[in-house]
Design an enzyme around this catalytic site. Structure first.
Site, mmCIF file in Angstrom:
data_model
loop_
_atom_site.group_PDB
_atom_site.id
_atom_site.type_symbol
_atom_site.label_atom_id
_atom_site.label_comp_id
_atom_site.label_asym_id
_atom_site.label_seq_id
_atom_site.Cartn_x
_atom_site.Cartn_y
_atom_site.Cartn_z
ATOM 1 N N ASP A 1 0.844 -1.192 0.000
ATOM 2 C CA ASP A 1 0.000 0.000 0.000
ATOM 3 C C ASP A 1 0.883 1.247 0.000
ATOM 4 O O ASP A 1 2.098 1.172 0.217
ATOM 5 C CB ASP A 1 -0.898 -0.022 1.234
ATOM 6 C CG ASP A 1 -2.218 0.686 1.025
ATOM 7 O OD1 ASP A 1 -2.301 1.528 0.105
ATOM 8 O OD2 ASP A 1 -3.164 0.413 1.784
ATOM 9 N N GLU B 1 3.167 4.946 -3.877
ATOM 10 C CA GLU B 1 3.575 6.014 -4.811
ATOM 11 C C GLU B 1 4.987 6.539 -4.572
ATOM 12 O O GLU B 1 5.652 6.844 -5.574
ATOM 13 C CB GLU B 1 2.569 7.174 -4.720
ATOM 14 C CG GLU B 1 1.166 6.806 -5.159
ATOM 15 C CD GLU B 1 0.361 6.129 -4.050
ATOM 16 O OE1 GLU B 1 0.769 6.226 -2.870
ATOM 17 O OE2 GLU B 1 -0.641 5.487 -4.356
ATOM 18 N N ASP C 1 -7.762 4.118 -3.565
ATOM 19 C CA ASP C 1 -8.909 4.364 -2.690
ATOM 20 C C ASP C 1 -9.961 5.182 -3.431
ATOM 21 O O ASP C 1 -9.947 6.422 -3.415
ATOM 22 C CB ASP C 1 -8.457 5.090 -1.424
ATOM 23 C CG ASP C 1 -7.494 4.259 -0.603
ATOM 24 O OD1 ASP C 1 -7.387 3.045 -0.852
ATOM 25 O OD2 ASP C 1 -6.828 4.823 0.288
#
Length: 654
Positions: A368, A371, A438
């Site tokens: 998760d 980035e 998300d």
């Protein structure tokens, strides 16, 4: 031409302090590099150029390099024009009077530049790619995008043009791209050179070349093609096992179950909190006995309370900043981020993942925040092991997935699968299964995800999925969400990976003293009895489709073809197919048209030339436009007449 040097398979040309190098990096693929200041150097980033024969000819005032059907002509004034089979497909556009000024550089300090390249617009051109973003656009012509990663936006700087070429922007710097009606422009704020590759060919041919130049995905293992169960979040070991046991009791095949965040002691400890997860090995043993894999989440964040913080800080394993602090993310307190561009970081962190997860039977990892997510979002403030953040920001998730791939390959013969929120050119070769972040739980969001997935499919990343039902805002008690979850589940069946996940609106109080409470239950029996029957049937349909999916996963590995394919992938001569963002080919024989509107009972579908079978009633259709009636528990899918996969749609008693 003046200031021209011709070598084997490359041209080097200098003008106005810029040196250009043009080379053939694969048949039908030409690479263009521009170096301001004159010094030529080798830097491929994640590109894997292949030496290829070419023809170089010099005429008065211009030089040409031809690779296969693709040719580039470079004029004395610096202008580059690309031709495929003699037709112009890409032409630089001057920004200055008298046809001058094609590439622009501005110096940043001592070592880097901002840079931009502008191309002339082409009539009736359509663009697809650039990773995934919930823009609502399928055809990206007329759009502008930031070249950066954030939650729910993964930038892969590649586009496919309907004129029959691919354009790979080989630069991991933060920037922007304009695919507008008056120009196409690629810009970055911090770089040492401009670098791009033009690939000529059909969608199939360009996809194959892109895989050759950036890496082929491995063959997805059998277990990953089944149904995955996830939610935010299973609070304890017993909570997770109870869910898996019920699937087993109901006779519903469960390929994998996911353990989300804050199962750990501290961010950066990379291990279960024994208060809530007392015997991880016993848990994984029981899951494996039921035929279910366990995937565990990790974040790249770490705080000063972590047992690993001091060691990683003192050994240069954390992302630094220009202003002297390493706290670049704030979620449950200030957090630093691990610097996965440093090979020592990758080796150390994976050793902890192995010790605390893999050695206890965990099968795969969920990366998760990949980035990485930083607050505030100033990449130019970051310093990575490989250089300044603004110059290298897009490449972070590449090394994040590489950490898992290299680590797993060192301890197991099985193909690693890493669920990750972001990726870059070449991430596919590390077993990166990208999901779209998300996203909201709404019909509008579902429509956007269908289009986003098709654009990602053209970028060389064949493993992709969404949170079925969306991530946030879903109320399991509402009629609208219960309709949405069915429609999204149908879409999930015809996605490369079928994974149910989301933070459902909570009803009632937190039950126990946990670090972070979960939302409402998110299992297929959580949305009402009628939905349970429908979703259960869809899981079994997915089971029947797995041999077909695995066949196309092998093709994805060998050829670079995505599993979920825009209609023009097979029908590039059909202009209508370039407009179809809410239907697609799933493999070679299925057309799937997801229902994406609330209360929708008719679905418009376009069928290309040929004979097609509507799966729900086995009626036959020829090419053309149709409206198909669809009830809430029905979906719209067609199979090529004669294709064996039609048998999968014969409903069977379970």
């Amino acid at each position: 031409m003046k200031n021209l040097l011709i070598k084997k398979n490359e041209i080097i040309f200098t003008r106005n302090e810029e040196t250009v190098r043009i080379s053939s990096c694969r048949k039908n693929a030409i690479r263009f590099e521009g170096f301001f200041g004159g010094e030529v150097f080798d830097e491929n980033f994640t590109l894997m150029p292949l030496s290829s024969e070419c023809e170089i000819t010099e005429d008065e005032g211009e030089v040409s390099l031809k690779s296969g059907s693709l040719c580039v002509k470079l004029e004395q004034n610096g202008k580059a024009t690309f031709y495929n089979e003699g037709n112009v497909i890409l032409e630089e556009k001057p920004e200055l009077t008298f046809n001058d000024g094609f590439r622009h550089y501005e110096k940043n300090g001592e070592e880097s530049y901002s840079a931009r390249i502008t191309f002339a617009p082409r009539d009736n051109e359509h663009f697809y790619g650039l990773g995934h973003e919930a823009s609502g656009c399928f055809d990206l012509k007329g759009c502008s995008f930031d070249l950066r990663h954030v939650n729910a936006k993964c930038t892969i700087p590649f586009v496919y043009s309907s004129l029959g070429y691919g354009f790979l922007w080989n630069n991991p710097a933060v920037g922007s791209v304009e695919l507008s009606n008056n120009r196409t422009r690629w810009s970055v704020g911090c770089t040492k050179k401009t670098d791009y590759v033009v690939i000529a060919g059909s969608p199939k041919e360009v996809s194959e070349a892109l895989a050759d130049l950036t890496g082929h995905a491995p063959v997805m293992p059998h277990w990953a093609t089944g149904f995955w169960q996830s939610r935010l979040r299973y609070e304890t070991q017993e909570d997770l096992l109870e869910v898996a046991r019920r699937y087993k009791k109901e006779g519903i095949p469960l390929a994998a179950i996911v353990c989300d965040y804050f199962h750990w002691t501290e961010q950066g400890d990379y291990k279960f909190d024994s208060k809530y997860w007392p015997d991880v090995k016993a848990m994984t043993d029981e899951l494996h006995s039921m035929g279910t894999k366990l995937i565990v989440s990790m974040w790249p964040t770490i705080n000063e309370n972590s047992e690993n913080y001091a060691f990683m800080r003192d050994n240069g394993m954390l992302i630094k900043t220009t202003r002297g602090t390493d706290r670049v993310f704030s979620f449950y307190g200030p957090q630093a981020e691990i610097d996965v561009t440093n090979p020592k970081t990758r080796e150390f962190v994976f050793s902890k993942l192995k010790e605390n997860y893999l050695d206890n039977g965990v099968d795969a990892l969920w990366f998760d925040e990949a980035e990485p997510e930083i607050h505030p979002e100033y990449f130019d403030d970051l310093i990575f092991h490989i250089g300044r953040g603004g110059e290298n920001a897009l490449i972070y998730p590449y090394y994040y997935s590489k950490m898992a791939y290299d680590g797993f390959k060192g301890v197991s013969d099985e193909v690693p699968v890493t669920l990750t929120r972001c990726a870059y050119l070449g991430s596919q070769k590390f077993g990166a299964l990208v999901w779209s972040g998300d996203i909201p739980s709404s019909f509008e969001s579902l429509s956007m995800q269908v289009k986003a997935g098709l654009n990602m499919a053209m970028c060389g990343i064949p493993w992709w999925n969404t949170d079925i039902g969306g991530f946030y805002g879903g109320d399991t008690q509402s009629g609208e969400f219960r309709e949405l979850i069915v429609r999204w589940f149908q879409y999930g069946v015809f996605s490369p990976v079928m994974r149910l996940h989301g933070n459902r609106n909570r009803h009632g109080e937190k039950k126990r003293d946990v670090k972070e409470a979960s939302g409402d239950p998110n299992e297929i029996w959580s949305f009402g009895d009628e939905n349970f029957k429908t979703l259960k049937k869809l899981v079994f349909l997915r089971e029947r489709l797995r041999p077909y999916i695995e066949k196309h996963m092998k093709i994805a590995s060998e050829k670079g073809y995505p599993v979920m394919r825009p209609m023009f992938f097979y029908y590039p001569e059909d202009e209508i197919c370039y407009t179809l963002g809410e239907q697609y080919m799933f493999g070679s024989d299925i057309i799937f048209a997801p229902v994406v509107n609330k209360g929708q009972t008719l679905k418009a579908v376009y069928l290309p030339k040929g004979e097609w079978i509507l799966t729900k009633d086995k009626s036959e259709y020829s090419g053309g436009k149709y409206e198909i009636s669809v009830s809430r528990d029905e979906f719209v899918a067609f199979v090529k007449k004669g294709a064996k996969v039609l048998e999968c749609f014969n409903e069977k008693e379970q």
